[in-house]
Write a protein that holds these residues in place. Structure first.
Motif, PDB file in Angstrom:
ATOM      1  N   LEU A   1      -9.828   0.882  10.140  1.00  0.00           N
ATOM      2  CA  LEU A   1     -10.960   0.012  10.432  1.00  0.00           C
ATOM      3  C   LEU A   1     -10.487  -1.222  11.199  1.00  0.00           C
ATOM      4  CD1 LEU A   1     -13.943  -0.720  10.075  1.00  0.00           C
ATOM      5  CD2 LEU A   1     -13.338  -1.738   7.860  1.00  0.00           C
ATOM      6  N   LEU A   2     -11.017  -1.402  12.414  1.00  0.00           N
ATOM      7  CA  LEU A   2     -10.723  -2.583  13.226  1.00  0.00           C
ATOM      8  C   LEU A   2     -11.988  -3.414  13.373  1.00  0.00           C
ATOM      9  CD1 LEU A   2      -8.510  -1.099  16.093  1.00  0.00           C
ATOM     10  CD2 LEU A   2      -7.797  -1.984  13.861  1.00  0.00           C
ATOM     11  N   THR A   3     -11.812  -4.718  13.393  1.00  0.00           N
ATOM     12  CA  THR A   3     -12.949  -5.629  13.467  1.00  0.00           C
ATOM     13  C   THR A   3     -12.735  -6.666  14.563  1.00  0.00           C
ATOM     14  OG1 THR A   3     -11.979  -7.137  11.838  1.00  0.00           O
ATOM     15  CG2 THR A   3     -13.394  -5.365  11.002  1.00  0.00           C
ATOM     16  N   LYS A   4     -13.798  -7.373  14.903  1.00  0.00           N
ATOM     17  CA  LYS A   4     -13.718  -8.529  15.792  1.00  0.00           C
ATOM     18  C   LYS A   4     -14.431  -9.694  15.116  1.00  0.00           C
ATOM     19  CE  LYS A   4     -13.441  -6.173  20.278  1.00  0.00           C
ATOM     20  NZ  LYS A   4     -14.051  -6.019  21.623  1.00  0.00           N
ATOM     21  N   TYR A   5     -13.844 -10.880  15.255  1.00  0.00           N
ATOM     22  CA  TYR A   5     -14.435 -12.067  14.665  1.00  0.00           C
ATOM     23  C   TYR A   5     -15.717 -12.458  15.404  1.00  0.00           C
ATOM     24  CZ  TYR A   5      -9.926 -12.703  12.341  1.00  0.00           C
ATOM     25  OH  TYR A   5      -8.802 -12.527  11.584  1.00  0.00           O
ATOM     26  N   ALA A   6     -16.604 -13.130  14.675  1.00  0.00           N
ATOM     27  CA  ALA A   6     -17.819 -13.684  15.271  1.00  0.00           C
ATOM     28  C   ALA A   6     -17.616 -15.174  15.517  1.00  0.00           C
ATOM     29  CB  ALA A   6     -19.012 -13.464  14.354  1.00  0.00           C
ATOM     30  N   GLY A   7     -17.978 -15.636  16.709  1.00  0.00           N
ATOM     31  CA  GLY A   7     -17.950 -17.068  17.000  1.00  0.00           C
ATOM     32  C   GLY A   7     -16.590 -17.692  17.112  1.00  0.00           C
ATOM     33  N   ARG A   8     -15.555 -16.910  17.425  1.00  0.00           N
ATOM     34  CA  ARG A   8     -14.212 -17.457  17.595  1.00  0.00           C
ATOM     35  C   ARG A   8     -13.709 -17.184  19.003  1.00  0.00           C
ATOM     36  NH1 ARG A   8     -10.542 -16.282  12.218  1.00  0.00           N
ATOM     37  NH2 ARG A   8     -12.164 -16.549  10.629  1.00  0.00           N
ATOM     38  N   ALA A   9     -12.714 -17.990  19.409  1.00  0.00           N
ATOM     39  CA  ALA A   9     -12.147 -17.816  20.743  1.00  0.00           C
ATOM     40  C   ALA A   9     -11.392 -16.490  20.856  1.00  0.00           C
ATOM     41  CB  ALA A   9     -11.217 -18.981  21.069  1.00  0.00           C
ATOM     42  N   TYR A  10     -10.812 -16.021  19.731  1.00  0.00           N
ATOM     43  CA  TYR A  10     -10.053 -14.762  19.732  1.00  0.00           C
ATOM     44  C   TYR A  10     -11.038 -13.604  19.711  1.00  0.00           C
ATOM     45  CZ  TYR A  10      -6.346 -11.429  18.607  1.00  0.00           C
ATOM     46  OH  TYR A  10      -5.462 -10.384  18.633  1.00  0.00           O
ATOM     47  N   LYS A  11     -11.095 -12.807  20.796  1.00  0.00           N
ATOM     48  CA  LYS A  11     -12.100 -11.767  20.960  1.00  0.00           C
ATOM     49  C   LYS A  11     -11.548 -10.348  20.823  1.00  0.00           C
ATOM     50  CE  LYS A  11     -15.270 -14.823  21.914  1.00  0.00           C
ATOM     51  NZ  LYS A  11     -16.338 -15.122  20.930  1.00  0.00           N
ATOM     52  N   ARG A  12     -10.262 -10.211  20.527  1.00  0.00           N
ATOM     53  CA  ARG A  12      -9.665  -8.889  20.455  1.00  0.00           C
ATOM     54  C   ARG A  12      -9.840  -8.291  19.057  1.00  0.00           C
ATOM     55  NH1 ARG A  12      -3.977  -9.964  23.768  1.00  0.00           N
ATOM     56  NH2 ARG A  12      -4.958 -10.624  25.721  1.00  0.00           N
ATOM     57  N   TYR A  13      -9.553  -7.004  18.964  1.00  0.00           N
ATOM     58  CA  TYR A  13      -9.650  -6.327  17.676  1.00  0.00           C
ATOM     59  C   TYR A  13      -8.608  -6.882  16.703  1.00  0.00           C
ATOM     60  CZ  TYR A  13     -12.913  -2.751  19.300  1.00  0.00           C
ATOM     61  OH  TYR A  13     -14.013  -2.090  19.777  1.00  0.00           O
ATOM     62  N   ALA A  14      -9.001  -6.963  15.443  1.00  0.00           N
ATOM     63  CA  ALA A  14      -8.112  -7.447  14.392  1.00  0.00           C
ATOM     64  C   ALA A  14      -8.378  -6.640  13.130  1.00  0.00           C
ATOM     65  CB  ALA A  14      -8.342  -8.939  14.151  1.00  0.00           C
ATOM     66  N   LEU A  15      -7.785  -7.069  12.021  1.00  0.00           N
ATOM     67  CA  LEU A  15      -8.014  -6.473  10.714  1.00  0.00           C
ATOM     68  C   LEU A  15      -8.783  -7.457   9.841  1.00  0.00           C
ATOM     69  CD1 LEU A  15      -4.441  -4.988  10.084  1.00  0.00           C
ATOM     70  CD2 LEU A  15      -6.459  -3.764  10.931  1.00  0.00           C
ATOM     71  N   ILE A  16      -9.344  -6.980   8.777  1.00  0.00           N
ATOM     72  CA  ILE A  16     -10.064  -7.848   7.846  1.00  0.00           C
ATOM     73  C   ILE A  16      -9.079  -8.848   7.230  1.00  0.00           C
ATOM     74  CG2 ILE A  16     -11.285  -7.899   5.637  1.00  0.00           C
ATOM     75  CD1 ILE A  16     -12.511  -5.210   6.417  1.00  0.00           C
ATOM     76  N   ALA A  17      -9.513 -10.091   7.120  1.00  0.00           N
ATOM     77  CA  ALA A  17      -8.633 -11.138   6.597  1.00  0.00           C
ATOM     78  C   ALA A  17      -9.451 -12.180   5.851  1.00  0.00           C
ATOM     79  CB  ALA A  17      -7.855 -11.795   7.730  1.00  0.00           C
ATOM     80  N   GLY A  18      -8.797 -12.884   4.931  1.00  0.00           N
ATOM     81  CA  GLY A  18      -9.487 -13.940   4.207  1.00  0.00           C
ATOM     82  C   GLY A  18      -8.557 -14.658   3.244  1.00  0.00           C
ATOM     83  N   PHE A  19      -8.980 -15.842   2.807  1.00  0.00           N
ATOM     84  CA  PHE A  19      -8.172 -16.665   1.913  1.00  0.00           C
ATOM     85  C   PHE A  19      -8.318 -16.231   0.458  1.00  0.00           C
ATOM     86  CE2 PHE A  19      -8.735 -19.529   5.528  1.00  0.00           C
ATOM     87  CZ  PHE A  19      -7.451 -20.002   5.689  1.00  0.00           C
ATOM     88  N   THR A  20      -7.217 -16.376  -0.280  1.00  0.00           N
ATOM     89  CA  THR A  20      -7.241 -16.159  -1.723  1.00  0.00           C
ATOM     90  C   THR A  20      -7.911 -17.348  -2.396  1.00  0.00           C
ATOM     91  OG1 THR A  20      -5.217 -14.846  -1.643  1.00  0.00           O
ATOM     92  CG2 THR A  20      -5.811 -15.794  -3.765  1.00  0.00           C
ATOM     93  N   GLU A  21      -8.810 -17.059  -3.344  1.00  0.00           N
ATOM     94  CA  GLU A  21      -9.535 -18.115  -4.029  1.00  0.00           C
ATOM     95  C   GLU A  21      -8.892 -18.450  -5.370  1.00  0.00           C
ATOM     96  OE1 GLU A  21     -13.653 -17.066  -4.249  1.00  0.00           O
ATOM     97  OE2 GLU A  21     -13.957 -17.209  -2.086  1.00  0.00           O
ATOM     98  N   ILE A  22      -9.308 -19.544  -5.957  1.00  0.00           N
ATOM     99  CA  ILE A  22      -8.776 -20.010  -7.240  1.00  0.00           C
ATOM    100  C   ILE A  22      -8.912 -18.915  -8.303  1.00  0.00           C
ATOM    101  CG2 ILE A  22      -9.132 -21.655  -9.118  1.00  0.00           C
ATOM    102  CD1 ILE A  22      -7.789 -22.885  -6.721  1.00  0.00           C
ATOM    103  N   GLY A  23      -7.824 -18.674  -9.052  1.00  0.00           N
ATOM    104  CA  GLY A  23      -7.863 -17.715 -10.146  1.00  0.00           C
ATOM    105  C   GLY A  23      -7.885 -16.266  -9.722  1.00  0.00           C
ATOM    106  N   GLU A  24      -7.535 -15.996  -8.475  1.00  0.00           N
ATOM    107  CA  GLU A  24      -7.646 -14.648  -7.915  1.00  0.00           C
ATOM    108  C   GLU A  24      -6.270 -14.136  -7.508  1.00  0.00           C
ATOM    109  OE1 GLU A  24     -11.074 -13.013  -5.054  1.00  0.00           O
ATOM    110  OE2 GLU A  24      -9.638 -14.280  -3.994  1.00  0.00           O
ATOM    111  N   THR A  25      -5.976 -12.871  -7.803  1.00  0.00           N
ATOM    112  CA  THR A  25      -4.748 -12.266  -7.306  1.00  0.00           C
ATOM    113  C   THR A  25      -4.944 -11.857  -5.851  1.00  0.00           C
ATOM    114  OG1 THR A  25      -5.340  -9.990  -7.896  1.00  0.00           O
ATOM    115  CG2 THR A  25      -4.282 -11.339  -9.609  1.00  0.00           C
TER     116      THR A  25
END
Length: 275
Positions: free
Chosen positions: A163-187
């Motif tokens: 699965l490849l994705t593209k960000y919405a509303g960012r300068a980087y327009k190429r395909y990427a992977l899903i990404a995100g920050f770890t939240e408090i109390g989360e592995t």
């Protein structure tokens, strides 16, 4: 990846030392960095001898082999002869990979110094430790260390597809992977499941760690994981985060390894059959 600068080696321990004329200097104005690029594309930084100010205006950052790097702590009034300013987020090249890695790490520390001048507990001006990279309140003893924010990058696989994705509303327009920050109390593994569900509406299983990468321009430590689709592969995009989400077969992936990012390294690992 950007940190792979062998045979050169970064020495990131803080040293309480004075700048010398031949030392390299990182001078930032927000995301803009003072740098020189020659006709061959090789990047060089200004030396102390070319920068105005007193020696106290320079803070030691780290060294790569025998090259010492300092941060210029004053506002840039005039550029050294032959230099220009570029956005530090755009420095993603192989030709001067050690300079690009140093720039990302220096920006990480520049943001930390910029944003931590006053004690958040009692409001007194912080002072720098002589022994380590730490700011301390001389009144209440509050200690402030550089922020490192953990985040995950996820290669979601369904047999011979990824699965490849593209960000919405960012300068980087190429395909990427899903990404995100770890939240408090989360592995990190829980972050993988949550981010995939939030961004594309699918479940994953068999989560396995791949490798990590420091990403100083966002004060991140990126943790790479691969995971298998669990159930339906029908995509439901979070349109605020992503503009596109598509499954690509292993032999038809429209992305090449750039030798810089963990994302591209993971995609190449999947393409080559390693994962």
């Amino acid at each position: 990846m950007i940190q792979d600068i062998e045979p050169k080696k970064m020495k990131n321990q803080f040293v309480d030392t004075q700048v010398e004329n031949s030392d390299s200097v990182f001078a930032f104005d927000g995301e803009q960095l003072v740098i020189h690029k020659n006709r061959e594309g090789i990047l060089t930084l200004p030396e102390r001898r070319g920068m105005k100010g007193e020696n106290g205006d320079f803070t030691y950052l780290f060294a790569i082999d025998n090259t010492r790097y300092f941060l210029y702590r004053k506002e840039i009034e005039a550029l050294p002869m032959g230099f220009e300013t570029v956005n530090v987020r755009g420095l993603r090249q192989i030709t001067s990979k050690d300079v690009c890695f140093a720039a990302a790490t220096a920006y990480h520390l520049y943001v930390w110094y910029r944003d931590n001048k006053i004690c958040g507990r009692c409001g007194v001006i912080l002072v720098h430790s002589d022994a380590q990279r730490m700011l301390k309140c001389p009144v209440c003893g509050n200690e402030v260390y550089p922020k490192v924010a953990p985040a995950v990058i996820v290669g979601v696989c369904d047999g011979d597809k990824i699965l490849l994705t593209k960000y919405a509303g960012r300068a980087y327009k190429r395909y990427a992977l899903i990404a995100g920050f770890t939240e408090i109390g989360e592995t990190a593994e829980e972050t993988v499941k949550r981010e995939v569900m939030e961004e594309v509406g699918i479940k994953v299983k068999n989560i396995r760690y791949y490798k990590s990468q420091p990403w100083g321009t966002d004060s991140n430590l990126l943790l790479g994981f691969f995971a298998d689709l669990d159930g339906s592969g029908e995509i439901s995009l979070d349109r605020e985060e992503l503009s596109t989400g598509e499954w690509f077969p292993r032999d038809n992936i429209p992305v090449e390894d750039d030798g810089i990012s963990l994302t591209r390294d993971m995609i190449e690992a999947y393409r080559s059959g390693k994962y």
